[in-house]
Design an enzyme around this catalytic site. Sequence first.
Site, PDB file in Angstrom:
ATOM      1  N   GLY A  70     -14.864  -2.914   9.051  1.00 37.62           N
ATOM      2  CA  GLY A  70     -15.633  -1.689   9.250  1.00 37.62           C
ATOM      3  C   GLY A  70     -16.764  -1.777  10.240  1.00 37.62           C
ATOM      4  O   GLY A  70     -17.817  -1.190  10.015  1.00 37.62           O
TER       5      GLY A  70
ATOM      6  N   ASP B  32     -28.026  -1.786   3.401  1.00 40.61           N
ATOM      7  CA  ASP B  32     -28.085  -1.037   2.143  1.00 40.61           C
ATOM      8  C   ASP B  32     -28.132  -1.885   0.877  1.00 40.61           C
ATOM      9  O   ASP B  32     -28.358  -1.360  -0.217  1.00 40.61           O
ATOM     10  CB  ASP B  32     -26.899  -0.063   2.066  1.00 40.61           C
ATOM     11  CG  ASP B  32     -25.551  -0.751   2.319  1.00 40.61           C
ATOM     12  OD1 ASP B  32     -25.330  -1.878   1.849  1.00 40.61           O
ATOM     13  OD2 ASP B  32     -24.712  -0.130   3.021  1.00 40.61           O
TER      14      ASP B  32
ATOM     15  N   GLU C  29      -9.446   2.236  12.977  1.00 45.64           N
ATOM     16  CA  GLU C  29      -9.384   2.510  14.425  1.00 45.64           C
ATOM     17  C   GLU C  29      -9.466   1.203  15.202  1.00 45.64           C
ATOM     18  O   GLU C  29     -10.166   0.276  14.783  1.00 45.64           O
ATOM     19  CB  GLU C  29     -10.598   3.351  14.852  1.00 45.64           C
ATOM     20  CG  GLU C  29     -10.828   4.625  14.074  1.00 45.64           C
ATOM     21  CD  GLU C  29      -9.814   5.691  14.428  1.00 45.64           C
ATOM     22  OE1 GLU C  29      -9.261   5.624  15.541  1.00 45.64           O
ATOM     23  OE2 GLU C  29      -9.574   6.570  13.589  1.00 45.64           O
TER      24      GLU C  29
ATOM     25  N   HIS D 235     -29.232  -7.206  10.313  1.00 47.21           N
ATOM     26  CA  HIS D 235     -30.081  -6.081  10.716  1.00 47.21           C
ATOM     27  C   HIS D 235     -31.150  -5.750   9.681  1.00 47.21           C
ATOM     28  O   HIS D 235     -31.691  -4.642   9.676  1.00 47.21           O
ATOM     29  CB  HIS D 235     -29.209  -4.861  11.042  1.00 47.21           C
ATOM     30  CG  HIS D 235     -28.369  -5.079  12.273  1.00 47.21           C
ATOM     31  ND1 HIS D 235     -27.267  -4.317  12.588  1.00 47.21           N
ATOM     32  CD2 HIS D 235     -28.471  -5.998  13.270  1.00 47.21           C
ATOM     33  CE1 HIS D 235     -26.731  -4.754  13.733  1.00 47.21           C
ATOM     34  NE2 HIS D 235     -27.438  -5.777  14.149  1.00 47.21           N
TER      35      HIS D 235
ATOM     36  N   CYS E 283     -50.143  -0.648   4.680  1.00 47.50           N
ATOM     37  CA  CYS E 283     -50.268  -2.068   4.344  1.00 47.50           C
ATOM     38  C   CYS E 283     -51.536  -2.286   3.515  1.00 47.50           C
ATOM     39  O   CYS E 283     -52.624  -1.874   3.933  1.00 47.50           O
ATOM     40  CB  CYS E 283     -50.330  -2.881   5.636  1.00 47.50           C
ATOM     41  SG  CYS E 283     -50.708  -4.618   5.361  1.00 47.50           S
TER      42      CYS E 283
ATOM     43  N   ASN F 296     -25.041  -4.306   7.619  1.00 47.19           N
ATOM     44  CA  ASN F 296     -25.511  -3.203   6.780  1.00 47.19           C
ATOM     45  C   ASN F 296     -26.873  -3.531   6.176  1.00 47.19           C
ATOM     46  O   ASN F 296     -27.189  -4.694   5.909  1.00 47.19           O
ATOM     47  CB  ASN F 296     -24.497  -2.914   5.674  1.00 47.19           C
ATOM     48  CG  ASN F 296     -23.162  -2.460   6.249  1.00 47.19           C
ATOM     49  OD1 ASN F 296     -23.110  -2.043   7.407  1.00 47.19           O
ATOM     50  ND2 ASN F 296     -22.097  -2.553   5.468  1.00 47.19           N
TER      51      ASN F 296
HETATM   52  P1  OAD Z   1     -20.400   1.975  13.327  1.00 50.90           P
HETATM   53  O1  OAD Z   1     -20.790   3.292  12.763  1.00 50.90           O
HETATM   54  O2  OAD Z   1     -20.682   1.721  14.748  1.00 50.90           O
HETATM   55  O3  OAD Z   1     -18.848   1.740  13.120  1.00 50.90           O
HETATM   56  C1  OAD Z   1     -18.252   1.919  11.868  1.00 50.90           C
HETATM   57  C2  OAD Z   1     -16.807   1.478  11.968  1.00 50.90           C
HETATM   58  O4  OAD Z   1     -16.243   1.598  10.674  1.00 50.90           O
HETATM   59  C3  OAD Z   1     -15.939   2.303  12.918  1.00 50.90           C
HETATM   60  O5  OAD Z   1     -15.254   1.431  13.810  1.00 50.90           O
HETATM   61  C4  OAD Z   1     -14.955   3.021  11.979  1.00 50.90           C
HETATM   62  O6  OAD Z   1     -13.648   3.164  12.575  1.00 50.90           O
HETATM   63  C5  OAD Z   1     -14.909   2.071  10.801  1.00 50.90           C
HETATM   64  N1  OAD Z   1     -14.536   2.663   9.509  1.00 50.90           N
HETATM   65  C6  OAD Z   1     -14.721   3.942   9.092  1.00 50.90           C
HETATM   66  N2  OAD Z   1     -14.270   4.092   7.829  1.00 50.90           N
HETATM   67  C7  OAD Z   1     -13.803   2.885   7.442  1.00 50.90           C
HETATM   68  C8  OAD Z   1     -13.218   2.398   6.236  1.00 50.90           C
HETATM   69  N3  OAD Z   1     -13.019   3.186   5.170  1.00 50.90           N
HETATM   70  N4  OAD Z   1     -12.852   1.102   6.189  1.00 50.90           N
HETATM   71  C9  OAD Z   1     -13.033   0.292   7.249  1.00 50.90           C
HETATM   72  N5  OAD Z   1     -13.592   0.692   8.411  1.00 50.90           N
HETATM   73  C10 OAD Z   1     -13.970   1.973   8.510  1.00 50.90           C
HETATM   74  O7  OAD Z   1     -21.070   0.864  12.380  1.00 50.90           O
HETATM   75  P2  OAD Z   1     -21.435  -0.653  12.714  1.00 50.90           P
HETATM   76  O8  OAD Z   1     -20.411  -1.281  13.584  1.00 50.90           O
HETATM   77  O9  OAD Z   1     -21.769  -1.288  11.418  1.00 50.90           O
HETATM   78  O10 OAD Z   1     -27.684  -1.046  13.631  1.00 50.90           O
HETATM   79  O11 OAD Z   1     -22.760  -0.434  13.532  1.00 50.90           O
HETATM   80  C11 OAD Z   1     -23.454  -1.537  14.010  1.00 50.90           C
HETATM   81  C12 OAD Z   1     -24.926  -1.222  14.030  1.00 50.90           C
HETATM   82  O12 OAD Z   1     -25.153  -0.022  14.789  1.00 50.90           O
HETATM   83  C13 OAD Z   1     -25.516  -0.917  12.677  1.00 50.90           C
HETATM   84  O13 OAD Z   1     -25.870  -2.064  11.954  1.00 50.90           O
HETATM   85  C14 OAD Z   1     -26.742  -0.139  13.050  1.00 50.90           C
HETATM   86  C15 OAD Z   1     -26.163   0.768  14.107  1.00 50.90           C
HETATM   87  O14 OAD Z   1     -27.070   1.253  15.050  1.00 50.90           O
HETATM   88  C16 OAD Z   1     -28.927  -0.975  13.274  1.00 50.90           C
HETATM   89  O15 OAD Z   1     -29.356  -0.163  12.483  1.00 50.90           O
HETATM   90  C17 OAD Z   1     -29.752  -1.995  13.975  1.00 50.90           C
END
Ligand code: OAD
Length: 243
Positions: free
Chosen positions: A180, A98, A208, A113, A140, A96
């Site tokens: 997550g 954020d 999931e 990231h 810049c 994340n």
């Molecule tokens: P994703 O959006 O790919 O996946 C989010 C996951 O969180 C999913 O598997 C959901 O099932 C799960 N989820 C949803 N609600 C939840 C909850 N309340 N508790 C737990 N899990 C929950 O996000 P990331 O895997 O973080 O990259 O994505 C990886 C990267 O893809 C990000 O860092 C970003 C994106 O492109 C960059 O920006 C480089």
Amino acid sequence: MNPLELDDYQHIVFFTGAGLSAEAGIPTYRGAGGTWAKYDYRAYACQRAFDGDPAKVWDFHDERRLRMASAEPAAAHRMIAAAQATHPSVAIITQNIDGLHQRAGAHHVIELHGSIWRVRCRCPGAPQVNLEAPIAERLCPTCGVWRRPDIVWFEDPLQPAPIQQGIDAIAACDLLISIGTSGVVYPAAELPRAAAQRGARCIEINPEPTAVSEWYDTHLRTGASDALRSLLPDLATGGTTPG
Ligand code: OAD
């Protein structure tokens, strides 16, 4: 599942993704309502898009910043910070951008990231800037060209330091708690496999099944905060409100 005793483990890693911050009201990337379902990453999240129209890409990221700035860490963010406060060997590896782990009180967060709260420029000597306000000065001050958010976009390589720190933390861990993440973005998605192969206990928290579920020995198919409340009840100081 029974509550965990963190004292039973020497090196604990929390590995987090967008599903954690979904509980703070920040959309995930994939799935219904996800950022990449709404926006084409090729127009907003790659160097080519930025080179073609930096103002448009900045507007997109400034909007995200405003949303992230107004979010409050979820109970799960606070519980992870509490785990680190009571167990200093806890490492936090996040995908994340954020900053919510830090706002919940965590430190030494490995940001694979990058961070939306920093900007950088490719010119030599440009200072890396940590933003406190949501809107950045976009040019810049050293070279006068557009600087960019210090995050990893599609087709970007990861910064070497955080990925190495992540690999090192995984190489030492005997407990991995992943929360997550869909496990589809590499090289981050490699980390649970590495932990499993070294014999660490691996717990996946995600409502999931994911692309990497097979590497976990335990799956908690519920939201991040609820799962951590049942797993680590001693740290659950955040009450029972959602998120
Ligand atoms: P994703 O959006 O790919 O996946 C989010 C996951 O969180 C999913 O598997 C959901 O099932 C799960 N989820 C949803 N609600 C939840 C909850 N309340 N508790 C737990 N899990 C929950 O996000 P990331 O895997 O973080 O990259 O994505 C990886 C990267 O893809 C990000 O860092 C970003 C994106 O492109 C960059 O920006 C480089």
